[in-house]
Design a protein around this motif. Structure first.
Motif, short mmCIF file in Angstrom:
data_model
loop_
_atom_site.label_atom_id
_atom_site.label_comp_id
_atom_site.label_asym_id
_atom_site.label_seq_id
_atom_site.Cartn_x
_atom_site.Cartn_y
_atom_site.Cartn_z
N GLY A 177 39.01 -53.34 -5.06
CA GLY A 177 39.68 -54.10 -6.09
C GLY A 177 39.79 -53.25 -7.34
N PRO A 178 40.09 -53.84 -8.49
CA PRO A 178 40.24 -53.05 -9.71
C PRO A 178 39.03 -52.20 -10.06
CG PRO A 178 41.13 -55.25 -10.02
CD PRO A 178 40.45 -55.26 -8.69
N ILE A 179 37.82 -52.76 -9.97
CA ILE A 179 36.63 -51.99 -10.31
C ILE A 179 36.42 -50.87 -9.30
CG2 ILE A 179 34.10 -52.10 -10.31
CD1 ILE A 179 35.15 -53.00 -12.91
N GLY A 180 36.60 -51.16 -8.02
CA GLY A 180 36.42 -50.13 -7.01
C GLY A 180 37.40 -48.98 -7.19
N LEU A 181 38.66 -49.29 -7.49
CA LEU A 181 39.65 -48.24 -7.70
C LEU A 181 39.37 -47.46 -8.99
CD1 LEU A 181 42.93 -50.02 -6.56
CD2 LEU A 181 41.59 -48.32 -5.31
N ALA A 182 38.87 -48.14 -10.01
CA ALA A 182 38.49 -47.45 -11.24
C ALA A 182 37.29 -46.54 -10.98
CB ALA A 182 38.18 -48.44 -12.35
N ALA A 183 36.36 -46.99 -10.14
CA ALA A 183 35.23 -46.14 -9.77
C ALA A 183 35.71 -44.92 -9.00
CB ALA A 183 34.22 -46.94 -8.93
N LEU A 184 36.70 -45.12 -8.16
CA LEU A 184 37.30 -44.01 -7.42
C LEU A 184 37.85 -42.96 -8.38
CD1 LEU A 184 38.11 -43.13 -4.49
CD2 LEU A 184 40.25 -44.35 -4.85
N ALA A 185 38.56 -43.43 -9.41
CA ALA A 185 39.16 -42.51 -10.39
C ALA A 185 38.09 -41.77 -11.18
CB ALA A 185 40.08 -43.28 -11.32
N SER A 203 46.18 -53.79 2.19
CA SER A 203 46.92 -53.36 1.01
C SER A 203 46.02 -52.59 0.05
CB SER A 203 47.54 -54.57 0.29
OG SER A 203 46.53 -55.47 -0.16
N ARG A 204 44.77 -53.00 -0.06
CA ARG A 204 43.85 -52.31 -0.96
C ARG A 204 43.33 -51.02 -0.34
NH1 ARG A 204 40.47 -56.86 -4.45
NH2 ARG A 204 42.32 -57.67 -5.53
N GLN A 205 43.20 -50.98 0.98
CA GLN A 205 42.89 -49.71 1.63
C GLN A 205 43.97 -48.69 1.32
OE1 GLN A 205 42.07 -49.85 5.85
NE2 GLN A 205 41.09 -51.84 5.69
N LYS A 206 45.22 -49.12 1.43
CA LYS A 206 46.34 -48.24 1.15
C LYS A 206 46.30 -47.74 -0.29
CE LYS A 206 51.41 -48.06 1.15
NZ LYS A 206 52.67 -48.82 1.36
N ALA A 207 46.01 -48.66 -1.23
CA ALA A 207 45.93 -48.27 -2.64
C ALA A 207 44.82 -47.24 -2.85
CB ALA A 207 45.68 -49.50 -3.51
N HIS A 211 45.12 -43.25 -4.20
CA HIS A 211 44.52 -42.88 -5.49
C HIS A 211 43.24 -42.06 -5.32
CE1 HIS A 211 47.19 -46.23 -6.76
NE2 HIS A 211 47.43 -45.39 -7.74
N GLY A 212 43.13 -41.35 -4.20
CA GLY A 212 42.06 -40.35 -4.12
C GLY A 212 41.04 -40.52 -3.04
N ALA A 213 41.00 -41.64 -2.34
CA ALA A 213 40.03 -41.80 -1.26
C ALA A 213 40.37 -40.87 -0.10
CB ALA A 213 39.98 -43.24 -0.79
N ASP A 214 39.34 -40.29 0.49
CA ASP A 214 39.54 -39.45 1.67
C ASP A 214 39.58 -40.29 2.94
OD1 ASP A 214 39.33 -36.73 0.39
OD2 ASP A 214 37.37 -37.53 -0.17
N VAL A 215 38.82 -41.37 2.95
CA VAL A 215 38.73 -42.25 4.12
C VAL A 215 38.67 -43.69 3.63
CG1 VAL A 215 37.37 -42.88 6.16
CG2 VAL A 215 37.44 -40.49 5.41
N GLY A 312 47.09 -46.96 -10.45
CA GLY A 312 48.07 -48.01 -10.73
C GLY A 312 47.51 -49.39 -10.48
N LEU A 313 46.68 -49.85 -11.39
CA LEU A 313 45.95 -51.10 -11.16
C LEU A 313 46.77 -52.34 -11.47
CD1 LEU A 313 42.40 -50.24 -12.55
CD2 LEU A 313 43.14 -50.33 -10.18
N ILE A 314 47.65 -52.26 -12.46
CA ILE A 314 48.39 -53.46 -12.86
C ILE A 314 49.58 -53.64 -11.93
CG2 ILE A 314 49.73 -54.55 -14.69
CD1 ILE A 314 47.84 -53.21 -16.69
N THR A 315 49.50 -54.69 -11.13
CA THR A 315 50.52 -54.94 -10.11
C THR A 315 51.45 -56.10 -10.47
OG1 THR A 315 48.93 -56.34 -8.93
CG2 THR A 315 49.13 -54.04 -8.21
N HIS A 316 51.01 -56.98 -11.39
CA HIS A 316 51.80 -58.16 -11.74
C HIS A 316 51.78 -58.34 -13.26
CE1 HIS A 316 50.89 -58.80 -7.51
NE2 HIS A 316 51.85 -59.69 -7.46
#
Length: 351
Positions: A177-185, A203-207, A211-215, A312-316
């Motif tokens: 989610g947003p926090i996980g993707l921000a942690a990724l960044a 959809s979140r796996q794809k995101a 945005h930088g995940a290897d797996v 790209g966290l803001i989707t809506h």
């Protein structure tokens, strides 16, 4: 003015409330130009945060324009465009002097949308304004700045820094989610060898992969076994919990290697089992925490300098008066594909 009001578990309303006024010389009144909804707000609506009273205006992250300041405010003036931090800091207590603003003893900490009325409104009163709002450079766009109110500093401080991510580490982030993707960044700033994300929603796996995940591991995977295979049987150096349910915390303790670090970021509303019978001998460090936002000036400077790549966290996007629709969208991410929603007042929408 209009505001989003918590009326008890499962109940919210967008309705008229009194305009905020200066109550203390260190206050600022800020017009809300852009605001977002946090997963913590959903936890409040579920009844997971009993310290939130009925009638409270929710929200703790926004960008706005200063309308009025108290006599003791020196750092901002009416007309300034500012970031409103999710954490308020008195600046005088022992914790604030140590940079631990989230634990403020002087009337600050996480109070907006929690102990006092918050930012999901047309205007908001911000206490201790000199230490709780940040003047925004012209080159920082409103939508990007919105992510620095809570998401980025939380992921950076409570996830990346608490987990002590270092070059060459294998990092598992549970939740995209947003926090996980921000942690990724923010983990990416430290050159880990491998970034593995665990997420059920495709959809979140794809995101995450974009945005930088290897797996990206999902519902059909045996996660602990997959992480072991990806790490030569060792497990992860760092596991970051970014969901806030017992199963995801317990999963983090399963994938961590001896000597590893588990950084819990998620907001938990139910007990989780801590398997000390397995962990005691493995030299595992577990950290928890509320964000302090002490890193916000650094992150803001990196953003202004073009050195921080935001996912790209803001989707809506919505108008401020569409608050109820925004909540409905954000609360059903599996159906809507929502990561983060942003709401803008009419003046911001037309400029």
């Amino acid at each position: 003015m209009k505001a989003l009001v918590y009326n008890g578990p499962g109940q919210r309303s967008w309705r008229d409330v009194s305009d905020p006024v200066i109550e203390d010389p260190e206050d600022a009144i800020v017009r809300v130009d852009a605001v977002t909804i946090c997963g913590t707000d959903l936890h409040i609506l579920k009844g997971d945060v009993p310290t939130v009273d009925r009638g409270r205006v929710l929200g703790h992250e926004a960008v706005g324009t200063v309308l009025e300041v108290g006599d003791s405010v020196r750092g901002v003036t009416p007309g300034d465009r500012v970031l409103i931090s999710c954490i308020t800091a008195c600046g005088r207590c022992a914790y604030c002097r140590a940079g631990r603003y989230g634990q403020c003893l002087g009337g600050g900490g996480w109070i907006l949308g929690h102990l006092i009325d918050g930012t999901q409104a047309e205007q908001v009163r911000v206490p201790f304004a000199d230490r709780s709002v940040h003047r925004l450079p012209a080159e920082v766009e409103t939508e990007s700045a919105l992510l620095l109110a809570d998401i980025l500093p939380t992921a950076y401080e409570v996830g990346t820094l608490a987990g002590q991510v270092t070059p060459g580490d294998t990092v598992v982030i549970v939740g995209a989610g947003p926090i996980g993707l921000a942690a990724l960044a923010t983990c990416g700033l430290y050159s880990p060898a491998k970034l593995i994300v665990v997420e059920q929603a495709e959809s979140r796996q794809k995101a995450a992969l974009e945005h930088g995940a290897d797996v990206a591991l999902g519902a059909g995977d045996t996660v602990a076994a997959a992480v072991a295979e990806l790490t030569g049987g060792l497990g992860a150096d760092v596991a970051i919990e970014a969901v806030g349910v017992p199963e995801t915390f317990e999963l983090c303790t399963e994938v961590i290697r001896p000597g590893g670090r588990v950084a819990n970021v998620g907001v938990h509303g139910a007990p989780a089992t801590l398997h000390l019978e397995k962990l005691w001998i493995r030299d595992v460090t577990i950290t928890t925490g509320l964000v302090d936002t002490s890193s916000t000036p650094r992150l803001l400077g990196m953003l202004a300098a073009g050195r921080l790549a935001l996912p790209g966290l803001i989707t809506h996007r919505f108008g401020l008066a569409e608050m109820q629709d925004a909540y409905d969208t954000f609360a059903r991410p599996a159906e809507t594909g929502a990561l983060k929603v942003a709401l803008f007042n009419e003046e911001t929408l037309t400029t």
